[in-house]
Design a protein around this motif. Sequence first.
Motif, PDB file in Angstrom:
ATOM      1  N   UNK B   2       0.837  -1.206   0.000  1.00 23.21           N
ATOM      2  CA  UNK B   2       0.000   0.000   0.000  1.00 23.21           C
ATOM      3  C   UNK B   2       0.872   1.258   0.000  1.00 23.21           C
ATOM      4  N   UNK B   3       1.921   1.215   0.845  1.00 25.77           N
ATOM      5  CA  UNK B   3       2.820   2.378   0.915  1.00 25.77           C
ATOM      6  C   UNK B   3       3.594   2.525  -0.379  1.00 25.77           C
ATOM      7  N   UNK B   6       1.436   4.138  -2.706  1.00 26.33           N
ATOM      8  CA  UNK B   6       1.306   5.559  -2.339  1.00 26.33           C
ATOM      9  C   UNK B   6       2.535   6.342  -2.823  1.00 26.33           C
ATOM     10  N   UNK B   7       3.721   5.780  -2.571  1.00 24.97           N
ATOM     11  CA  UNK B   7       4.957   6.464  -2.978  1.00 24.97           C
ATOM     12  C   UNK B   7       5.001   6.581  -4.502  1.00 24.97           C
ATOM     13  N   UNK B  10       2.616   9.242  -5.715  1.00 25.10           N
ATOM     14  CA  UNK B  10       3.090  10.610  -5.450  1.00 25.10           C
ATOM     15  C   UNK B  10       4.303  10.949  -6.315  1.00 25.10           C
ATOM     16  N   UNK B  11       5.145   9.938  -6.561  1.00 22.47           N
ATOM     17  CA  UNK B  11       6.323  10.188  -7.395  1.00 22.47           C
ATOM     18  C   UNK B  11       5.943  10.640  -8.795  1.00 22.47           C
ATOM     19  N   UNK B  14       5.505  14.322  -9.005  1.00 20.97           N
ATOM     20  CA  UNK B  14       6.607  15.197  -8.606  1.00 20.97           C
ATOM     21  C   UNK B  14       6.926  16.167  -9.723  1.00 20.97           C
ATOM     22  N   UNK B 299      17.562   4.601  -0.665  1.00 20.53           N
ATOM     23  CA  UNK B 299      16.573   3.568  -0.317  1.00 20.53           C
ATOM     24  C   UNK B 299      17.249   2.200  -0.215  1.00 20.53           C
ATOM     25  N   UNK B 303      18.112  -0.181   3.279  1.00 21.82           N
ATOM     26  CA  UNK B 303      17.595  -1.542   3.409  1.00 21.82           C
ATOM     27  C   UNK B 303      16.396  -1.885   2.538  1.00 21.82           C
ATOM     28  N   UNK B 304      16.119  -1.065   1.522  1.00 25.28           N
ATOM     29  CA  UNK B 304      15.016  -1.422   0.617  1.00 25.28           C
ATOM     30  C   UNK B 304      15.568  -2.421  -0.405  1.00 25.28           C
ATOM     31  N   UNK B 305      14.926  -3.562  -0.488  1.00 24.52           N
ATOM     32  CA  UNK B 305      15.449  -4.626  -1.353  1.00 24.52           C
ATOM     33  C   UNK B 305      15.319  -4.230  -2.819  1.00 24.52           C
ATOM     34  N   UNK B 306      16.155  -4.876  -3.636  1.00 23.15           N
ATOM     35  CA  UNK B 306      16.135  -4.586  -5.071  1.00 23.15           C
ATOM     36  C   UNK B 306      14.764  -4.899  -5.659  1.00 23.15           C
ATOM     37  N   UNK B 308      11.917  -4.586  -4.227  1.00 22.79           N
ATOM     38  CA  UNK B 308      10.981  -3.492  -3.933  1.00 22.79           C
ATOM     39  C   UNK B 308      11.269  -2.259  -4.784  1.00 22.79           C
TER      40      UNK B 308
END
Lengths: 229, 405
Positions: B2-3, B6-7, B10-11, B14, B299, B303-306, B308
């Motif tokens: 969901x986030x 959302x990101x 919004x991106x 931009x 990101x 720790x944001x995985x590839x 994601x």
Amino acid sequence: MAVIETHNLERTYQDGNQVIRAVDGIDLQIQEGEFTAIVGPSGSGKTTLLNLIGGLDKPTSGEVIIAGTPIHELSDNAMIDFRLKHIGFVFQAYNLIPVLTAAENVEFIMLLQKKSKEERRQRSHQLLEAVGLGDRLTKRPGELSGGQQQRVAVARALASRPSFVLADEPTANLDSHSTANLLDIMARLNEEEHMTFVFATHDQRVIDRAKRVVTVEDGKIKSDESLDR
Amino acid sequence: MKTLIKIAWRNIWRNKLRSLVVICSIILGIWAGIFINGFSYGLNRQRTLEAIQSNLSHIQIHDTAWSQDPNIANQLQQSASILRALEDNPQVKAFSSRMLLNGIVASANGNGGAQITGIEPATENRLTGLAEKITEGDFLADKKNKILLGKALADKLKARIGSKVVVTFTDREGVIISGAFKVAGIYRGTSSQIEQLKVYVRQQDLQKLLSENIAPHEIALLTSSLETVEPVQQELQRQFPDYTIQSWDELSPELGYADEIMGTMLYLIIGIIMLALSFGIVNTMLMAVLERRKELGMLMAVGMSKRRVFSMILLETLMLSLCGGPLGILLGFLTIWYTGSTGIDLSVFAEGLQSFGISSVIYPSIETSFYFGTGLLVVVMALLSSLYPARRALKLNPIEAIRTI
């Protein structure tokens, strides 16, 4: 207990025919609860050392052991996961996600850790309160000052309950007032919550507050001073 | 997720102007694709329907020998039974019998080869609406030895209403028979070839010129709809197994092929448009990724995985495309719906169109499944367009986030 250990750590780069030894046989131990500044002139190797400790770069040889785990042996994907769980980052340019609010930026790390919505909300509010931004929860980075953004970055770094926080030149873009404010917050978190902070900096204001100053020159530790503050 | 959604959402916003330009280009591209396809499909469908209405009918019945040898001798001897069967079939809307003789029509000013078609005026008019195509003069009335000429042939013969023309053909024995006819009317056909070829006279006038009684060579019929053509054809074939009973697409295979080819062409056209659009999307997303190098690196650093990061870029591309895609489809649908009911008048080009058997007012139409197919293509295009920018994002080095001062 040592949170960070490096043994004979080396990182070399090839520049044409020349081999550059950015980090040249560094042995370092940082204990839990330390407030350490790694200092040195530009090109001394302090940022490379920080990258190696943060698992963002791989050593040419030697070992990096974080909270008992030899991270130099981890695969790329395992390293990303390790960073998420054990290391908090504060960058010089804040690097917040511009489309998210202050609270959402802090929650984002916990979201990656699959924490519940309620836990995320509670902790993000608590951390933002702790850095003095309890009234700026719904503001996006563009609506905050540089000092406020860096405080959000500190809250974000702490959100995942890391083993330690790495901060690369965190005050370089801040004025004196914001710098003092940020350092006060970090010092308080260090004292009250026993959070380990490691800074790479050449800002005298940070050095003046550090309890240990490790000076790096030409990729080697030139001096390692513990100060009673 | 969901986030991440959302990101991603919004991106997209931009850089509003850039995203709006891409969305507008998707809307316009898809709208144009649907409209061009609707127009082509409508044009082809109209050509088919007009060929059926004016010339082919849904089904034609001939003697088996007729298709090999369209000779006066190859008549439908059982025409009376066939006509009775057609009368009794509720799925048959209209039918008419025709005598078909190849011959020459001559006037004082020239001559031309023609297919002399002996008709029953009333039933022929019900079947093909021939009377409505008369642009000068009148339809065949009760008066004897009247003839209808096509506009192209009338021009060639310099014949006018009331002009006398001589019709010449041969009987079963090869004896040349001629008869004088007065031009009762001039018709406009679906094509100039038809106008040159077909002349219409009453069956009874032809019968009088011939020394013997002849049966019709052709019975044409319209069924209640295109869907009932096959069952009616099968029923008639069962009743009259000795005759050749052909549907419109068997009689004129090129019309059937045109329908099939059109189906493929429609997707090919929209596919080409999508390909062009996808380059625009790749370019935009690539810009977005390269502009956000620091952020994406950060990101990954925190720790944001590839997987994601990849999903986020994929979602952004998908959302960008899905903002424009449905609007383009809706706009296309509304345009087809409106012009499909009012028609597009191309009378300026009517002469050129008529030689292809197309009338001057085009009614665009498109099958509903095409809209769904287009929607699916938008999603596929978006996914494919996202692959390269997303891959570029994965190649970013997290150190860049820390190193960049």
